[in-house]
Write a protein that holds these residues in place. Structure first.
Motif, PDB file in Angstrom:
ATOM      1  N   ARG A   1      -9.843  36.436 -32.807  1.00 31.32           N
ATOM      2  CA  ARG A   1      -8.954  37.120 -31.871  1.00 31.32           C
ATOM      3  C   ARG A   1      -9.047  36.512 -30.465  1.00 31.32           C
ATOM      4  NH1 ARG A   1      -7.376  42.503 -33.636  1.00 31.32           N
ATOM      5  NH2 ARG A   1      -8.234  42.961 -35.698  1.00 31.32           N
TER       6      ARG A   1
ATOM      7  N   ASN B   1      -7.160  33.234 -30.477  1.00 29.44           N
ATOM      8  CA  ASN B   1      -5.704  33.456 -30.493  1.00 29.44           C
ATOM      9  C   ASN B   1      -5.208  34.246 -29.280  1.00 29.44           C
ATOM     10  OD1 ASN B   1      -5.535  32.180 -32.975  1.00 29.44           O
ATOM     11  ND2 ASN B   1      -5.909  34.064 -34.115  1.00 29.44           N
ATOM     12  N   ARG B   2      -6.136  34.565 -28.377  1.00 27.21           N
ATOM     13  CA  ARG B   2      -5.831  35.306 -27.142  1.00 27.21           C
ATOM     14  C   ARG B   2      -5.272  36.705 -27.401  1.00 27.21           C
ATOM     15  NH1 ARG B   2      -3.383  30.621 -23.065  1.00 27.21           N
ATOM     16  NH2 ARG B   2      -5.178  29.229 -23.240  1.00 27.21           N
ATOM     17  N   ARG B   3      -5.616  37.247 -28.550  1.00 34.21           N
ATOM     18  CA  ARG B   3      -5.275  38.649 -28.790  1.00 34.21           C
ATOM     19  C   ARG B   3      -6.302  39.567 -28.144  1.00 34.21           C
ATOM     20  NH1 ARG B   3      -4.775  39.371 -35.010  1.00 34.21           N
ATOM     21  NH2 ARG B   3      -6.303  37.667 -35.023  1.00 34.21           N
ATOM     22  N   ASP B   4      -7.495  39.051 -27.909  1.00 35.23           N
ATOM     23  CA  ASP B   4      -8.552  39.746 -27.176  1.00 35.23           C
ATOM     24  C   ASP B   4      -9.020  38.827 -26.057  1.00 35.23           C
ATOM     25  OD1 ASP B   4      -8.739  42.181 -28.474  1.00 35.23           O
ATOM     26  OD2 ASP B   4     -10.188  41.467 -29.952  1.00 35.23           O
ATOM     27  N   GLU B   5      -9.772  39.386 -25.130  1.00 26.08           N
ATOM     28  CA  GLU B   5     -10.352  38.551 -24.080  1.00 26.08           C
ATOM     29  C   GLU B   5     -11.780  38.983 -23.790  1.00 26.08           C
ATOM     30  OE1 GLU B   5      -9.037  39.268 -19.913  1.00 26.08           O
ATOM     31  OE2 GLU B   5      -7.521  40.564 -20.835  1.00 26.08           O
TER      32      GLU B   5
ATOM     33  N   GLU C   1      -9.498  49.408 -37.031  1.00 24.58           N
ATOM     34  CA  GLU C   1      -9.316  48.309 -36.093  1.00 24.58           C
ATOM     35  C   GLU C   1      -9.682  48.715 -34.671  1.00 24.58           C
ATOM     36  OE1 GLU C   1      -7.659  44.848 -36.870  1.00 24.58           O
ATOM     37  OE2 GLU C   1      -9.116  45.666 -38.281  1.00 24.58           O
TER      38      GLU C   1
ATOM     39  N   GLU D   1      -7.481  44.990 -22.200  1.00 21.69           N
ATOM     40  CA  GLU D   1      -6.952  46.192 -22.852  1.00 21.69           C
ATOM     41  C   GLU D   1      -8.012  46.949 -23.623  1.00 21.69           C
ATOM     42  OE1 GLU D   1      -4.048  47.662 -22.716  1.00 21.69           O
ATOM     43  OE2 GLU D   1      -3.218  46.230 -21.286  1.00 21.69           O
ATOM     44  N   TRP D   2      -8.914  46.244 -24.278  1.00 22.89           N
ATOM     45  CA  TRP D   2      -9.880  46.906 -25.143  1.00 22.89           C
ATOM     46  C   TRP D   2     -10.947  47.676 -24.359  1.00 22.89           C
ATOM     47  CZ3 TRP D   2     -15.116  45.643 -25.050  1.00 22.89           C
ATOM     48  CH2 TRP D   2     -15.460  44.443 -24.413  1.00 22.89           C
TER      49      TRP D   2
END
Length: 374
Positions: free
Chosen positions: A289, A292-296, A320, A363-364
């Protein structure tokens, strides 16, 4: 006086030694000589080099040479500790004789009330988590610790001042002034540099201005391997394991109906093989993730090591949903760079640490402070 053959410490070095002792006492409850020796070796850039001493015995003698500042105690001669003499202060007139408790942690939790924090938050328009009293206090504490590390805390007698990192109307620097007057009454205020009380405070400090602390921005490298420390994560941080995972292990057939009578440590020991593989899979998912830059990754300052580290989102459960933050630090393994994953934190605790560097945007993690159940 210093023993023959040993260099005499100057005022700055006495201060560095004093701050090192205060740091270890705040962190560990006492400043053990053996730990102090290791810690001082990390402070070469602050003017306290190992050439002044070598080994436990010489460090012991060096400290004994300054009884007006330090005292070695504990009967066990193989593991003794050192403390600051209560009625002596900092050399060079930066600190005066002080019978007062100058531990900043104690001061914050004794005198920074939630009502006072709300007043300051409204006055300086603080948001992005500062609405939470624990986040507010943590921000002050860790900013102060970093300022101490960088030698950016100014003092006069039993008063201290440091830069909070806040600005009034985005331009006017805000300092925190704290300590005690001659009668032992606690004083705490947040002052703007341009305000009359700000200018007066600066004059009392010799027209010196506190400087902002510095946190280097480092890019997280998604190509490096992450090496978990299973023993620390599972054996020493059992209390941080998600309840849903513990419940699943407790009801596994291998436990044979004894799950309700077993401690969490016993459950982790029985399910260690599963937990290790599950953690590996969760970390691999996180790495994908991040790539893929879905998380940071979220950067933070580790007070204990004085290094910049990262929090990574961990989905260590059935869904998830991110429920833990994995703490990673750049390290080496077999002469190759890796990220050492040495512990896990709840999302709220991770937010409190990350908020020191500024508003949390990931975001997380950004709304974790709102969950009072963390």
């Amino acid at each position: 006086m210093p023993i023959i053959g040993m260099k005499k410490l100057n005022g700055h070095q006495i201060d560095v030694l004093r701050r090192a002792i205060l740091f270890l006492v705040a962190r560990d409850g006492k400043a053990r000589l053996v730990i102090l020796a290791s810690y001082l070796l990390t402070l070469d850039e602050n003017g306290f080099k190992s050439g002044y001493w070598c080994g436990y015995r010489k460090l012991h003698l060096m400290i004994e040479a300054y009884p007006e500042f330090f005292e070695i105690y504990d009967a066990d001669t193989t593991d003794r500790s050192v403390r600051i003499v209560g009625n002596q202060g900092h050399v060079g007139n930066q600190y005066a004789k002080q019978p007062f408790d100058m531990n900043f942690d104690h001061f914050v939790y004794n005198y920074i009330t939630s009502e006072f924090a709300d007043e300051i938050r409204r006055e300086y328009n603080l948001s992005d988590g500062m609405e939470d009293y624990c986040v507010f206090c943590n921000f002050l504490r860790y900013t102060y610790y970093k300022a101490e590390k960088e030698g950016k805390v100014l003092g006069n007698g039993t008063m201290r001042m440091f830069h909070t990192g806040w600005f009034h109307n985005n331009t006017d620097e805000v300092y925190m002034l704290w300590g005690y007057n001659d009668d032992g009454i606690a004083k705490r205020s947040f002052i703007r540099r341009s305000a009359p009380e700000g200018r007066e405070a600066l004059r009392l400090l010799g027209n010196r201005t506190p400087q902002m602390v510095e946190f280097p921005v480092i890019q997280f490298d998604t190509k490096l391997n992450i090496e978990p420390e299973y023993g620390h994560i599972f054996d020493e941080r059992v209390d941080r394991m998600p309840e849903e995972i513990m419940d699943m292990l407790r009801h596994h057939p291998d436990v044979k109906g004894k799950g309700d009578n077993l401690s969490n440590q016993d459950i982790v020991r029985i399910g260690r093989n599963f937990l290790r593989k599950f953690l590996d899979g969760c970390i691999k998912d996180t790495q994908s993730r991040l790539s893929n830059r879905r998380d940071e990754a979220v950067q933070f300052w580790n007070r204990r090591t004085d290094k910049m580290c990262w929090f990574l989102p961990l989905r260590f459960g059935y869904t998830e949903r991110v429920n833990l933050a994995l703490v990673v630090e750049l390290s080496t393994l077999n002469e190759s760079l890796v990220y050492r994953a040495h512990t896990i934190l709840s999302l709220k605790e991770a937010f409190k640490c990350a908020r020191l560097l500024g508003p949390v945007k990931a975001e997380w993690l950004k709304d974790a402070w709102k969950d009072n159940n963390e």
